[in-house]
Design an enzyme around this catalytic site. Sequence first.
Site, mmCIF file in Angstrom:
data_model
loop_
_atom_site.group_PDB
_atom_site.id
_atom_site.type_symbol
_atom_site.label_atom_id
_atom_site.label_comp_id
_atom_site.label_asym_id
_atom_site.label_seq_id
_atom_site.Cartn_x
_atom_site.Cartn_y
_atom_site.Cartn_z
ATOM 1 N N CYS A 86 0.828 -0.750 0.254
ATOM 2 C CA CYS A 86 0.055 -0.128 -0.339
ATOM 3 C C CYS A 86 1.390 1.380 0.388
ATOM 4 O O CYS A 86 0.687 2.493 0.068
ATOM 5 C CB CYS A 86 -0.718 0.124 1.309
ATOM 6 S SG CYS A 86 -2.171 -1.593 1.227
ATOM 7 N N CYS A 209 -12.998 0.407 8.318
ATOM 8 C CA CYS A 209 -12.779 -0.123 7.003
ATOM 9 C C CYS A 209 -12.555 0.756 5.919
ATOM 10 O O CYS A 209 -13.984 1.267 4.938
ATOM 11 C CB CYS A 209 -12.457 -1.942 6.770
ATOM 12 S SG CYS A 209 -12.934 -2.750 8.215
ATOM 13 N N LYS A 331 -10.387 6.145 4.404
ATOM 14 C CA LYS A 331 -11.404 5.820 4.391
ATOM 15 C C LYS A 331 -12.910 6.177 3.261
ATOM 16 O O LYS A 331 -13.696 5.378 3.331
ATOM 17 C CB LYS A 331 -11.633 6.296 6.133
ATOM 18 C CG LYS A 331 -12.737 6.141 6.138
ATOM 19 C CD LYS A 331 -13.678 4.384 6.630
ATOM 20 C CE LYS A 331 -14.578 4.128 6.830
ATOM 21 N NZ LYS A 331 -15.657 3.874 5.539
ATOM 22 N N HIS A 335 -9.216 4.206 -1.632
ATOM 23 C CA HIS A 335 -7.923 3.133 -0.992
ATOM 24 C C HIS A 335 -7.182 2.495 -2.438
ATOM 25 O O HIS A 335 -7.147 1.692 -1.810
ATOM 26 C CB HIS A 335 -7.298 2.918 -0.006
ATOM 27 C CG HIS A 335 -6.032 1.736 0.203
ATOM 28 N ND1 HIS A 335 -5.482 2.191 -0.062
ATOM 29 C CD2 HIS A 335 -5.876 0.493 1.121
ATOM 30 C CE1 HIS A 335 -4.335 1.740 0.464
ATOM 31 N NE2 HIS A 335 -4.775 0.662 1.387
#
Lengths: 409, 409
Positions: A86, A209, A331, A335
């Site tokens: 990431c 998440c 969030k 992402h």
Amino acid sequence: MRDAYIVGAAQTDFGSFPDESYRSLFASAFEAARESVPAGVDPDDVDEAFVGTLGVGGRQLGLSGPAATEHVGLHGIPTTRVENACAASGYAVRQAVQAVRSGMADVVLAGGVEIMTDTSSDATKYWLGVSGETEWERLSGTTFAGVYAQMADAHMAEYGTTSEQLSHVAVKNHRNGAKNPHAQLGFECSLEDAESAQTVADPLTLYHCCPTTDGAAVALIASEEVVAEYTDDPIRVAGVGAASDAVGLFQRDSYTGIEASQRAAETAYERAGIGPDDLDFAEVHDCFSIAEILAYEDLGFCEPGEGGELVESGATALDGELPVNTSGGLKSKGHPIGATGAGQVAEAFKQLSGDAGNRQVEGATRGLTHNVGGSGGAAVVHVLEREARSASEGTSGPSPREREREVAE
Amino acid sequence: MRDAYIVGAAQTDFGSFPDESYRSLFASAFEAARESVPAGVDPDDVDEAFVGTLGVGGRQLGLSGPAATEHVGLHGIPTTRVENACAASGYAVRQAVQAVRSGMADVVLAGGVEIMTDTSSDATKYWLGVSGETEWERLSGTTFAGVYAQMADAHMAEYGTTSEQLSHVAVKNHRNGAKNPHAQLGFECSLEDAESAQTVADPLTLYHCCPTTDGAAVALIASEEVVAEYTDDPIRVAGVGAASDAVGLFQRDSYTGIEASQRAAETAYERAGIGPDDLDFAEVHDCFSIAEILAYEDLGFCEPGEGGELVESGATALDGELPVNTSGGLKSKGHPIGATGAGQVAEAFKQLSGDAGNRQVEGATRGLTHNVGGSGGAAVVHVLEREARSASEGTSGPSPREREREVAE
């Protein structure tokens, strides 16, 4: 060592785009980044490129860097794919800074791209899982939500952090994301929404998440020798810090902090000659709401254990003392793994250029970006500063160039 | 801009090692590289690392850089995975040079690792195929042997290159590999063996193709400020060149040359202030025998179309005018994708240090490494020179430091 500057940066909309390919998304981000450069950038000016992608789905896994840059007409330049899960494009930006500082390039593209939403749920588990420790995490069935749930659990046990505090991260970031036309989940949510949502991995609910996302982002970095050709208001990369750590959470000394973030921040602050108090805003890696709370502590915005209270106090809201994730963060903005780090730089560029619209932090002259790979196997931090070149503009502190700097990073 | 030096480099045995993991192989290469440094290197001295791997098999696909370096005790430093298919660790070496030149690091690890032989034949087709163009090559069923077969076919049609000439590449490289204890296929083969072997992709026979391989290689690169702490006989990175191209062969203007190699070589020669005539040896990317013939031409060892004759003449044999692939090359030494580029540097380091045993090129002071990603979507070339620091040793030409250099690469 020469200074490096962000002369332009932009992202595509983040979301689910079944009609786009990684090449088309990358091209959109590149065009938007070029348009964000005040004096424009000719593709022929670009000397080198770094492309961050995990390669979710595995379609063009190898040579995905050159495959992206060939599509936007950057023919023949050195293009390198950078992957740190990431944190892929956060590291791509760092490599671009290194390329500029090395004297081997004057204008460098650092970008990232990921297509995630056309991959099945089972496949996604694999593609995200490969950024965890394979033997003891992925193959034993631990998902990333599971890993971060363990960190949340430990933080709650050690410091009394509450589920409501985790939810406050979501509420704040959705409030910011609702002001960002590029956000994937650009709607507000209430504390009640976040608290009552279904559990993903206890204690994390759905609203704790981030989503899976398609998207791309590109930053254009120039050397001090050529920066004036592109802009009168350069954004200087004042400090860069990066660090790695054990990939598996179980191999680390602490579950309530990410050491790689701490080390990366320490280096970045030192090289920039500043501390966390000197920041006007920050984009931090909130893949799960607990991650933002850890980031507050790891980046020195508060003491260890006080992150939950910090978000609850409103200090990191858009109108707070230190606005965090003005973009909506992972969030709400979304992402897309490989694009996230460059996307954070795109938000910082917007804020420092005064172009953040109704989420603008007034008078922002210095910001930080913080990008984490996996659960902390890698982290990279950039401190970005707007320089006072125009007569009408001024930075609040001493000119960065006046500061003593030995070796950047 | 400061100079960068190779102070140590080594590889594991290349072959099939069902009892090894990518971590254990990487650790072996790291230990061997440390031992190759005359004054040794403490792991704490290493400031940064770049790890090249395609990730064949997909076990620890994400964060495979930090996962490798954590295992050898390089805890906390910035570690970046670099991927450009088969050129992954050639690019890792280049990134290490860039890191040193940027002033952001003094001692940098550049390595690569790949485990390929525990993957099924079908899976291997996928994992290698992802470094071709996905839409029009991999998904249409074209393998890498197929892509290089098209290049061989075109070269034969345009220049009259013969199957026997392709076989001469195999015979030469197996002869060299038989002298290399690290080689996977360390046996000699005859012209008849190569000619009569089964066809893989017409006109390429089995002996015209490299094997799939497990292995790792590591190079240690130091800045001019600290190089004297590690060695009295530094190997300078005199020139680096890298270039990308369209990933799909069908998108290129020519099938009889690799433009990325040509551009990378041109840059490397220019920065080193030398030409191909100044080389004592070269390690080139011979994934298929036609690739070595193309390399001769692309790197300027001969004119376009004359590569077949060059190998047939013996000029590139160990006792020839310009020995090529003294290690055995990808063909005989083996081709563990991510480890190949750093493995080439390990061979060059051995040759320049006079440690190449019965395959030593007498008086070697300057060598080239050439690493290709895919069928030419990326290429990277290094020119390495032994500097005359010890009174008892001398380089044949003028001191590299005396040469005029503007901007390296």
